[in-house]
Motif scaffolding. Structure first.
Motif, PDB file in Angstrom:
ATOM      1  N   SER A 175       0.837  -1.208   0.000  1.00 24.96           N
ATOM      2  CA  SER A 175       0.000   0.000   0.000  1.00 24.96           C
ATOM      3  C   SER A 175       0.867   1.251   0.000  1.00 24.96           C
ATOM      4  O   SER A 175       0.550   2.237  -0.669  1.00 24.96           O
ATOM      5  N   ARG A 176       1.971   1.201   0.763  1.00 26.98           N
ATOM      6  CA  ARG A 176       2.880   2.341   0.817  1.00 26.98           C
ATOM      7  C   ARG A 176       3.490   2.586  -0.562  1.00 26.98           C
ATOM      8  O   ARG A 176       3.580   3.726  -1.021  1.00 26.98           O
ATOM      9  N   ILE A 177       3.896   1.502  -1.237  1.00 32.51           N
ATOM     10  CA  ILE A 177       4.489   1.636  -2.574  1.00 32.51           C
ATOM     11  C   ILE A 177       3.466   2.207  -3.543  1.00 32.51           C
ATOM     12  O   ILE A 177       3.748   3.129  -4.306  1.00 32.51           O
ATOM     13  N   ARG A 178       2.251   1.677  -3.515  1.00 36.17           N
ATOM     14  CA  ARG A 178       1.193   2.187  -4.416  1.00 36.17           C
ATOM     15  C   ARG A 178       0.882   3.638  -4.104  1.00 36.17           C
ATOM     16  O   ARG A 178       0.682   4.443  -5.005  1.00 36.17           O
ATOM     17  N   SER A 179       0.830   3.968  -2.828  1.00 36.87           N
ATOM     18  CA  SER A 179       0.525   5.334  -2.431  1.00 36.87           C
ATOM     19  C   SER A 179       1.632   6.277  -2.885  1.00 36.87           C
ATOM     20  O   SER A 179       1.358   7.361  -3.389  1.00 36.87           O
ATOM     21  N   SER A 180       2.876   5.858  -2.730  1.00 34.29           N
ATOM     22  CA  SER A 180       3.970   6.735  -3.143  1.00 34.29           C
ATOM     23  C   SER A 180       4.016   6.871  -4.664  1.00 34.29           C
ATOM     24  O   SER A 180       4.335   7.932  -5.177  1.00 34.29           O
ATOM     25  N   LYS A 181       3.642   5.815  -5.403  1.00 32.19           N
ATOM     26  CA  LYS A 181       3.572   5.930  -6.866  1.00 32.19           C
ATOM     27  C   LYS A 181       2.466   6.896  -7.261  1.00 32.19           C
ATOM     28  O   LYS A 181       2.648   7.726  -8.157  1.00 32.19           O
ATOM     29  N   SER A 182       1.330   6.805  -6.579  1.00 28.97           N
ATOM     30  CA  SER A 182       0.229   7.733  -6.858  1.00 28.97           C
ATOM     31  C   SER A 182       0.639   9.153  -6.525  1.00 28.97           C
ATOM     32  O   SER A 182       0.365  10.089  -7.286  1.00 28.97           O
ATOM     33  N   ASN A 183       1.313   9.338  -5.398  1.00 28.34           N
ATOM     34  CA  ASN A 183       1.784  10.670  -5.023  1.00 28.34           C
ATOM     35  C   ASN A 183       2.809  11.191  -6.020  1.00 28.34           C
ATOM     36  O   ASN A 183       2.809  12.367  -6.354  1.00 28.34           O
ATOM     37  N   TYR A 184       3.674  10.288  -6.499  1.00 27.76           N
ATOM     38  CA  TYR A 184       4.673  10.674  -7.487  1.00 27.76           C
ATOM     39  C   TYR A 184       3.992  11.152  -8.769  1.00 27.76           C
ATOM     40  O   TYR A 184       4.347  12.185  -9.322  1.00 27.76           O
ATOM     41  N   ARG A 185       2.996  10.354  -9.212  1.00 32.49           N
ATOM     42  CA  ARG A 185       2.255  10.763 -10.420  1.00 32.49           C
ATOM     43  C   ARG A 185       1.554  12.092 -10.193  1.00 32.49           C
ATOM     44  O   ARG A 185       1.545  12.951 -11.059  1.00 32.49           O
ATOM     45  N   LEU A 186       0.945  12.255  -9.012  1.00 35.38           N
ATOM     46  CA  LEU A 186       0.235  13.487  -8.711  1.00 35.38           C
ATOM     47  C   LEU A 186       1.196  14.665  -8.686  1.00 35.38           C
ATOM     48  O   LEU A 186       0.932  15.709  -9.284  1.00 35.38           O
ATOM     49  N   VAL A 187       2.332  14.488  -8.000  1.00 35.62           N
ATOM     50  CA  VAL A 187       3.308  15.579  -7.916  1.00 35.62           C
ATOM     51  C   VAL A 187       3.856  15.902  -9.303  1.00 35.62           C
ATOM     52  O   VAL A 187       4.032  17.072  -9.653  1.00 35.62           O
ATOM     53  N   ASN A 188       4.101  14.888 -10.113  1.00 32.94           N
ATOM     54  CA  ASN A 188       4.625  15.127 -11.454  1.00 32.94           C
ATOM     55  C   ASN A 188       3.569  15.725 -12.373  1.00 32.94           C
ATOM     56  O   ASN A 188       3.912  16.372 -13.360  1.00 32.94           O
ATOM     57  N   SER A 189       2.312  15.498 -12.073  1.00 26.69           N
ATOM     58  CA  SER A 189       1.271  16.052 -12.937  1.00 26.69           C
ATOM     59  C   SER A 189       0.901  17.479 -12.552  1.00 26.69           C
ATOM     60  O   SER A 189       0.258  18.183 -13.328  1.00 26.69           O
TER      61      SER A 189
END
Length: 159
Positions: free
Chosen positions: A116-130
């Motif tokens: 969940s932490r990995i998925r959350s950080s990937k989502s946050n990464y995508r959000l921050v990059n977007s």
């Protein structure tokens, strides 16, 4: 009675009777000694059994305390992780201390939290990059709207 039977046969009979009497007394004394030794052995065995029972109960109690402490520690670790998960904290993983059912449950929960932490950080990464893209698009849209408004104002003033 001594006067009735006389002679060498009588003396042999009395000697034989005295020998039997002495043997009986010796056997009685041996029997008493054997009985006393048997009583001592039984008492010693009884004490040995009580000591062995006490040691066994003590060892069982120590093992029970160790097992219960391990179970309680694992349950507390899982509880801490679940409470943190409920609060949205994905950084707390349970400690895995054994390979039993509770240990496997703790390991599964830890794996779930990590995933969940990995998925959350990937989502946050995508959000921050977007975010820059979203800001640029909003800025361009806003700039276009301002240009259109300005051009309408200019056109309406010129007329």
């Amino acid at each position: 009675m001594q006067g009735i039977v006389t002679g060498p046969l009588a003396e042999t009979g009395r000697a034989l009777s005295d020998a039997f009497g002495a043997e009986q007394e010796r056997q009685a004394a041996d029997a008493e000694a054997d009985a006393a030794a048997g009583q001592d052995l039984a008492t010693s065995a009884r004490y040995t059994l009580w000591i062995a029972l006490a040691i066994g109960i003590g060892a069982a109690a120590v093992l029970a305390v160790l097992v219960v402490r391990q179970i309680v520690a694992t349950v507390r670790s899982v509880q801490k992780s679940v409470d943190a998960l409920a609060a949205g904290d994905l950084t707390v993983t349970p400690e895995v201390r054994s390979g039993d059912e509770l240990g496997r449950m703790a390991a599964s929960l830890g794996s779930t939290v990590s995933t969940s932490r990995i998925r959350s950080s990937k989502s946050n990464y995508r959000l921050v990059n977007s975010v820059p893209e979203l800001l640029r698009n909003n800025f361009v849209r806003h700039a276009d709207n301002v240009r259109q408004r300005d051009s309408r104002l200019v056109t309406s003033r010129c007329e």
